[in-house]
Design a protein around this motif. Structure first.
Motif, short mmCIF file in Angstrom:
data_model
loop_
_atom_site.label_atom_id
_atom_site.label_comp_id
_atom_site.label_asym_id
_atom_site.label_seq_id
_atom_site.Cartn_x
_atom_site.Cartn_y
_atom_site.Cartn_z
N PRO A 78 -7.40 17.19 -13.59
CA PRO A 78 -7.74 16.00 -12.80
C PRO A 78 -8.03 14.73 -13.59
O PRO A 78 -7.87 13.64 -13.06
N HIS A 79 -8.42 14.86 -14.85
CA HIS A 79 -8.74 13.66 -15.63
C HIS A 79 -7.57 13.18 -16.49
O HIS A 79 -7.76 12.32 -17.35
N THR A 80 -6.39 13.71 -16.24
CA THR A 80 -5.22 13.26 -16.98
C THR A 80 -4.81 11.88 -16.48
O THR A 80 -4.77 11.62 -15.28
N VAL A 81 -4.52 11.00 -17.41
CA VAL A 81 -4.06 9.66 -17.07
C VAL A 81 -2.56 9.73 -16.83
O VAL A 81 -1.80 10.12 -17.72
N CYS A 82 -2.14 9.37 -15.61
CA CYS A 82 -0.73 9.48 -15.23
C CYS A 82 -0.21 8.15 -14.70
O CYS A 82 -0.92 7.43 -14.01
N TYR A 83 1.04 7.88 -15.01
CA TYR A 83 1.73 6.71 -14.48
C TYR A 83 2.99 7.19 -13.78
O TYR A 83 3.61 8.16 -14.21
N ILE A 84 3.37 6.49 -12.75
CA ILE A 84 4.65 6.74 -12.08
C ILE A 84 5.55 5.56 -12.45
O ILE A 84 5.21 4.41 -12.21
N ALA A 85 6.69 5.86 -13.04
CA ALA A 85 7.70 4.85 -13.33
C ALA A 85 8.91 5.21 -12.47
O ALA A 85 9.40 6.33 -12.54
N THR A 86 9.37 4.26 -11.67
CA THR A 86 10.42 4.58 -10.72
C THR A 86 11.41 3.44 -10.55
O THR A 86 11.05 2.27 -10.63
N ALA A 87 12.65 3.82 -10.33
CA ALA A 87 13.69 2.84 -10.02
C ALA A 87 13.76 2.60 -8.52
O ALA A 87 14.46 1.71 -8.06
N TYR A 88 13.04 3.41 -7.75
CA TYR A 88 13.06 3.32 -6.29
C TYR A 88 11.67 2.98 -5.77
O TYR A 88 11.08 3.72 -4.98
N ALA A 89 11.15 1.88 -6.23
CA ALA A 89 9.79 1.47 -5.88
C ALA A 89 9.69 1.09 -4.41
O ALA A 89 10.61 0.47 -3.85
N SER A 90 8.60 1.52 -3.80
CA SER A 90 8.29 1.11 -2.44
C SER A 90 6.79 1.02 -2.29
O SER A 90 6.04 1.66 -3.04
N TYR A 91 6.37 0.27 -1.32
CA TYR A 91 4.94 0.13 -1.06
C TYR A 91 4.33 1.49 -0.73
O TYR A 91 3.25 1.82 -1.21
N GLU A 92 5.02 2.27 0.06
CA GLU A 92 4.51 3.57 0.50
C GLU A 92 4.28 4.52 -0.68
O GLU A 92 3.24 5.17 -0.77
N THR A 93 5.25 4.59 -1.59
CA THR A 93 5.08 5.50 -2.73
C THR A 93 4.03 4.98 -3.71
O THR A 93 3.32 5.77 -4.33
N ALA A 94 3.91 3.67 -3.82
CA ALA A 94 2.86 3.11 -4.68
C ALA A 94 1.49 3.47 -4.15
O ALA A 94 0.60 3.88 -4.90
N VAL A 95 1.31 3.35 -2.84
CA VAL A 95 0.03 3.70 -2.23
C VAL A 95 -0.24 5.19 -2.38
O VAL A 95 -1.35 5.60 -2.74
N GLU A 96 0.77 6.01 -2.14
CA GLU A 96 0.59 7.46 -2.26
C GLU A 96 0.26 7.85 -3.70
O GLU A 96 -0.63 8.67 -3.93
N ALA A 97 0.96 7.28 -4.66
CA ALA A 97 0.71 7.61 -6.06
C ALA A 97 -0.72 7.23 -6.44
O ALA A 97 -1.42 8.01 -7.11
N THR A 98 -1.17 6.09 -6.00
CA THR A 98 -2.53 5.65 -6.29
C THR A 98 -3.55 6.57 -5.62
O THR A 98 -4.54 6.97 -6.22
N ARG A 99 -3.28 6.92 -4.37
CA ARG A 99 -4.17 7.82 -3.63
C ARG A 99 -4.29 9.18 -4.32
O ARG A 99 -5.34 9.79 -4.35
N LEU A 100 -3.19 9.63 -4.92
CA LEU A 100 -3.17 10.92 -5.60
C LEU A 100 -3.75 10.87 -7.01
O LEU A 100 -3.88 11.90 -7.66
#
Length: 90
Positions: free
Chosen positions: A16-38
């Protein structure tokens, strides 16, 4: 094949304390919110300049150092972690 969101879920569940980033070529508001929530530390749409990646990695490293310090019982680390969290909210 797993999506980045699915990998993020698995990582955060086990570490749970791992620092993670999502890098994507298919960016969307929905996935950004979900990634942050997770628990993703950041969401980086491609293409991105190298300077942006380097800045995100520096911030992620600082965040990880704070997690380690807080886990070791450091009051200063816990205080700084809260400060970083409030800064990110702004």
């Amino acid at each position: 094949m797993l999506t980045g969101i699915e990998v993020l879920k698995q990582i955060k569940k086990k570490f749970p304390h791992t620092v993670c980033y999502i890098a994507t070529a298919y960016a969307s508001y929905e996935t950004a919110v979900e990634a942050t929530r997770l628990g993703a530390t950041g969401y980086i749409p491609k293409p991105f300049p190298p300077e942006e990646l380097i800045q995100n990695l520096k911030e992620g490293y600082q965040t990880r150092q704070l997690y380690v310090e807080a886990d070791n019982g450091g009051r200063k680390g816990k205080k700084r972690l809260l400060e970083v969290a409030f800064e990110r909210q702004d």
